[in-house]
Design an enzyme around this catalytic site. Structure first.
Site, PDB file in Angstrom:
ATOM      1  N   LYS A   1       0.469  -1.560  -0.556  1.00 11.50           N
ATOM      2  CA  LYS A   1      -0.105  -0.147  -0.081  1.00 11.50           C
ATOM      3  C   LYS A   1       0.765   1.040  -0.458  1.00 11.50           C
ATOM      4  O   LYS A   1       1.796   1.654   0.905  1.00 11.50           O
ATOM      5  CB  LYS A   1      -1.123  -0.148   0.713  1.00 11.50           C
TER       6      LYS A   1
ATOM      7  N   GLU B   1       9.052  14.256  17.030  1.00 11.01           N
ATOM      8  CA  GLU B   1       9.261  14.907  15.317  1.00 11.01           C
ATOM      9  C   GLU B   1       9.202  15.355  14.446  1.00 11.01           C
ATOM     10  O   GLU B   1       8.057  15.514  14.585  1.00 11.01           O
ATOM     11  CB  GLU B   1       9.656  13.156  14.754  1.00 11.01           C
TER      12      GLU B   1
ATOM     13  N   GLU C   1       8.758   0.255  11.275  1.00 12.93           N
ATOM     14  CA  GLU C   1      10.008   1.385  11.150  1.00 12.93           C
ATOM     15  C   GLU C   1       9.375   2.344  11.741  1.00 12.93           C
ATOM     16  O   GLU C   1       8.857   2.789  10.673  1.00 12.93           O
ATOM     17  CB  GLU C   1      10.638   1.223   9.941  1.00 12.93           C
TER      18      GLU C   1
ATOM     19  N   CYS D   1      13.174   9.895   8.926  1.00 11.76           N
ATOM     20  CA  CYS D   1      13.257   9.686   9.781  1.00 11.76           C
ATOM     21  C   CYS D   1      14.634   9.467  10.981  1.00 11.76           C
ATOM     22  O   CYS D   1      14.715   9.559  11.924  1.00 11.76           O
ATOM     23  CB  CYS D   1      12.891   7.996   9.900  1.00 11.76           C
TER      24      CYS D   1
HETATM   25  P1  NAI Z   1       1.232   8.125   9.112  1.00 13.50           P
HETATM   26  O1  NAI Z   1       2.431   7.237   9.526  1.00 13.50           O
HETATM   27  O2  NAI Z   1      -0.038   8.214   9.348  1.00 13.50           O
HETATM   28  O3  NAI Z   1       1.398   6.965   7.282  1.00 13.50           O
HETATM   29  C1  NAI Z   1       2.456   6.242   6.788  1.00 13.50           C
HETATM   30  C2  NAI Z   1       1.895   5.290   5.863  1.00 13.50           C
HETATM   31  O4  NAI Z   1       0.480   4.967   6.958  1.00 13.50           O
HETATM   32  C3  NAI Z   1       1.554   5.457   4.678  1.00 13.50           C
HETATM   33  O5  NAI Z   1       0.820   4.668   3.656  1.00 13.50           O
HETATM   34  C4  NAI Z   1      -0.090   5.933   5.125  1.00 13.50           C
HETATM   35  O6  NAI Z   1      -1.361   5.604   4.007  1.00 13.50           O
HETATM   36  C5  NAI Z   1      -0.160   4.656   6.237  1.00 13.50           C
HETATM   37  N1  NAI Z   1      -1.776   4.603   7.185  1.00 13.50           N
HETATM   38  C6  NAI Z   1      -2.217   5.665   8.346  1.00 13.50           C
HETATM   39  N2  NAI Z   1      -2.510   5.310   9.285  1.00 13.50           N
HETATM   40  C7  NAI Z   1      -2.887   4.257   9.335  1.00 13.50           C
HETATM   41  C8  NAI Z   1      -3.216   3.300   9.529  1.00 13.50           C
HETATM   42  N3  NAI Z   1      -4.424   3.151  11.002  1.00 13.50           N
HETATM   43  N4  NAI Z   1      -4.207   1.685   9.594  1.00 13.50           N
HETATM   44  C9  NAI Z   1      -2.517   0.877   8.257  1.00 13.50           C
HETATM   45  N5  NAI Z   1      -1.738   2.184   7.763  1.00 13.50           N
HETATM   46  C10 NAI Z   1      -1.915   3.422   7.351  1.00 13.50           C
HETATM   47  O7  NAI Z   1       2.469   9.269   8.360  1.00 13.50           O
HETATM   48  P2  NAI Z   1       1.808  11.003   8.334  1.00 13.50           P
HETATM   49  O8  NAI Z   1       0.012  11.338   8.820  1.00 13.50           O
HETATM   50  O9  NAI Z   1       1.638  10.647   7.005  1.00 13.50           O
HETATM   51  O10 NAI Z   1       2.887  11.965   8.888  1.00 13.50           O
HETATM   52  C11 NAI Z   1       2.711  12.174   9.584  1.00 13.50           C
HETATM   53  C12 NAI Z   1       4.210  12.018  10.705  1.00 13.50           C
HETATM   54  O11 NAI Z   1       4.787  10.222  10.840  1.00 13.50           O
HETATM   55  C13 NAI Z   1       5.825  12.329  10.072  1.00 13.50           C
HETATM   56  O12 NAI Z   1       5.123  14.359  10.321  1.00 13.50           O
HETATM   57  C14 NAI Z   1       6.803  12.099  10.608  1.00 13.50           C
HETATM   58  O13 NAI Z   1       6.738  12.727  12.069  1.00 13.50           O
HETATM   59  C15 NAI Z   1       6.472  11.119  10.585  1.00 13.50           C
HETATM   60  N6  NAI Z   1       6.409  10.097   9.455  1.00 13.50           N
HETATM   61  C16 NAI Z   1       7.696   9.161   9.656  1.00 13.50           C
HETATM   62  C17 NAI Z   1       7.975   8.317   8.466  1.00 13.50           C
HETATM   63  C18 NAI Z   1       9.805   7.712   9.240  1.00 13.50           C
HETATM   64  O14 NAI Z   1       9.940   7.630   7.670  1.00 13.50           O
HETATM   65  N7  NAI Z   1       9.374   6.710  10.282  1.00 13.50           N
HETATM   66  C19 NAI Z   1       7.932   9.056   7.218  1.00 13.50           C
HETATM   67  C20 NAI Z   1       6.283   9.048   7.163  1.00 13.50           C
HETATM   68  C21 NAI Z   1       6.270   9.781   8.238  1.00 13.50           C
END
Ligand code: NAI
Ligand code: MG
Length: 499
Positions: free
Chosen positions: A193, A400, A268, A302
């Site tokens: 996804k 973060e 991660e 990250c």
């Molecule tokens: P997110 O963690 O919500 O999204 C990442 C992925 O998870 C996307 O594909 C999203 O559609 C999916 N997702 C979201 N909610 C879900 C759920 N309930 N069940 C299953 N999948 C789900 O992150 P978002 O909202 O894009 O970014 C917010 C913050 O997250 C950023 O500001 C950053 O701090 C952090 N982040 C960290 C990353 C990393 O590389 N560790 C990458 C992206 C965001």
């Protein structure tokens, strides 16, 4: 720009033109979402829609999972030798290399990262990861265990099964490669996804997956919202494992949802990694890496070393040199301009989130430096920012931020540095700058982190395990360790006696 339902022609500012898939990639076909819904993906530099893509609902997730389930046992995949699986992966890597310019253009249009970085790092790293794991596909097998003369025991490494893989928007191609590489190597099938902010590059790779000759259903790629398509995948009873990269909050939701069917999970998640500069460090070197460690990829990394801890003896000198370096090196602008170092943040929401941390810090009395704040008049830009004078409990010091925003604080002793570094719920990475060998290794041992850099920052390598402790995640990606999440061990006991 208007869009055809399943594909449309797109053109990048560099003149490249390509046929952009927009459908869901299920069973090697691009199909419309049953939901009939579309979502628009936006170019964060122009703030205009690039095109729309189909949005998977729960019914579409179900179709993708069924397709992966069928493929898992289909002889065209299940009966392939590891060597042949490796060949398919290598063929995909070759195709990605052949389409390098197009893929880099798509990545930059959709994500906003500089084209020079997409072309020089993101695309080649995708094929590098696939080739690395292709090499393991015929070198990853069980053991024979000596259990005495009357018995034989051996282990089989078997695929975990159908893997749901959920990726973020900061490295759309590379996060997919980190997940697909080990999963395919071990003979699993996948429903990937994509992040709803950046769906385009991996939909293009889907075409190449078919061209490489992967059997239908081995790799299914869907776009959709996290709370809907993502959650449906995590809850699906026919999915055996979930691998996720994204926020810590979503990672915790995934753990809770995965508990219902006791799925294997690897996570991660976030970080707030320290970069520690001791008085005896090579300051010029520390400044360069400190800049790369927080400002690369618009700070959307990250493992970004976002907390700079600097010893009192060099604090003023370091701060002057660091802000001067940021001013010189963080050239902000059009991501297709070859001189650009920093493009826009991925979305308006992410830019606003970064800016709200900066204004919160200012209101609480912190000093806010914007070494170079000449921002383009359009696009979701955040200025490169250095914050000092923050309380160590302040949100900007603990959370973060995921933007080009470093917080700097001063310490006196090694034990104080360690205490401040470890005073966080995160444990992804840490960097130490010193010329004292013993201190470097003491810090490497005592930092609560999955990864430590001595005299560098964020120089990750496909051969070296990547991942965190504490609330930064579970399990490891990359390296041999990255395979561990993608096979089960089966033990076989054979009675050699007549008993
Ligand atoms: P997110 O963690 O919500 O999204 C990442 C992925 O998870 C996307 O594909 C999203 O559609 C999916 N997702 C979201 N909610 C879900 C759920 N309930 N069940 C299953 N999948 C789900 O992150 P978002 O909202 O894009 O970014 C917010 C913050 O997250 C950023 O500001 C950053 O701090 C952090 N982040 C960290 C990353 C990393 O590389 N560790 C990458 C992206 C965001
Ligand atoms: Mg976009």
């Amino acid at each position: 720009m208007t869009c055809a339902p399943l594909a449309t022609e797109l053109k990048a500012p560099n003149g490249l033109i390509w046929e952009q898939p927009q459908g869901l990639f299920i069973n090697n076909e691009f199909v419309s979402a049953g939901s009939g819904r579309l979502l628009a993906t936006v170019n964060p530099y122009t703030e205009h829609e690039i095109c729309s893509v189909h949005v998977a609902g729960a019914g579409d997730v179900d179709k993708a999972v069924s397709s992966a389930r069928r493929a898992l046992k289909d002889p065209s995949w299940a009966m392939l030798s590891g060597t042949d699986r490796g060949h398919l992966m290598t063929r995909l890597a070759d195709l990605v290399d052949q389409h390098r310019g197009t893929l880099a253009s798509i990545e930059t249009l959709d994500n906003g990262k500089p084209y020079s970085v997409s072309l020089g790092f993101d695309v080649p790293h995708f094929s590098e990861v696939l080739r690395y794991y292709a090499g393991y596909a015929d070198k990853n097998f069980g053991k024979v265990i000596d259990v005495g003369p009357e018995k034989m025991a051996y282990t089989l490494k078997q695929p975990v099964g159908v893997c749901g893989q959920i990726i973020p928007w900061n490295y759309p191609l590379d996060m997919a490669a980190w997940k697909l590489g080990p999963a395919l190597c071990c003979g699993n099938t996948v429903v990937l996804k994509l992040a709803e902010q950046t769906p385009l590059s991996m939909l293009y790779v889907a075409k190449l997956i078919r061209e490489a000759g992967f059997p239908p259903g081995v790799i299914n790629i869907i776009n959709g919202y996290g709370a809907e398509a993502g959650a449906a995948l995590v809850r699906h009873p026919d999915v055996d494992k979930i691998a996720f990269t994204g926020s810590t909050a979503t990672g915790k939701d995934i753990m809770r949802m995965a508990a219902a069917t006791m799925k294997a999970i690897t996570l991660e998640t976030g970080g707030k990694s320290p970069l520690i500069v001791f008085d005896d460090a090579d300051l010029e070197q520390a400044v360069r890496w400190a800049h790369a460690g927080i400002m690369e990829n618009q700070g959307q990394v990250c493992t970004a070393t976002s907390r700079l801890l600097v010893q009192s003896g060099v604090y003023d000198k370091f701060l002057d040199a660091f802000t001067a370096y940021v001013e010189k090196a963080s050239i902000v602008g059009d991501p297709f301009d070859p001189t650009t170092f920093q493009g826009p943040q991925v979305t308006r929401a992410q830019r606003d989130r970064v800016m709200s941390y900066i204004s919160g810090a200012r209101e609480s009395g912190a000093t806010v430096f914007h070494p170079s704040d000449k921002l383009p008049s359009r696009g979701f830009f955040a200025p490169p920012t250095v914050l000092t004078g923050l309380q160590r409990s302040a949100p900007a010091f603990q959370d973060e931020i995921f933007g080009p925003c470093a917080v700097v604080t001063r310490f006196d002793t090694e034990s104080e540095a360690l205490a401040v570094a470890n005073d966080t719920r995160y444990g992804l990475a840490g960097a130490v700058f010193t010329r004292d060998l013993s201190r470097a290794h003491r810090m490497a041992r005592d930092l609560e982190a999955g990864m430590v850099w001595v005299n560098s920052s964020n120089d990750s390598d496909v051969r070296v395990p990547f991942g965190g402790v504490k609330e930064s995640g579970l399990g490891r990606e990359l390296g041999e360790e990255g395979l561990r999440g993608y096979y089960n061990i089966k033990a076989v006991h054979v009675n050699l006696s007549s008993r």
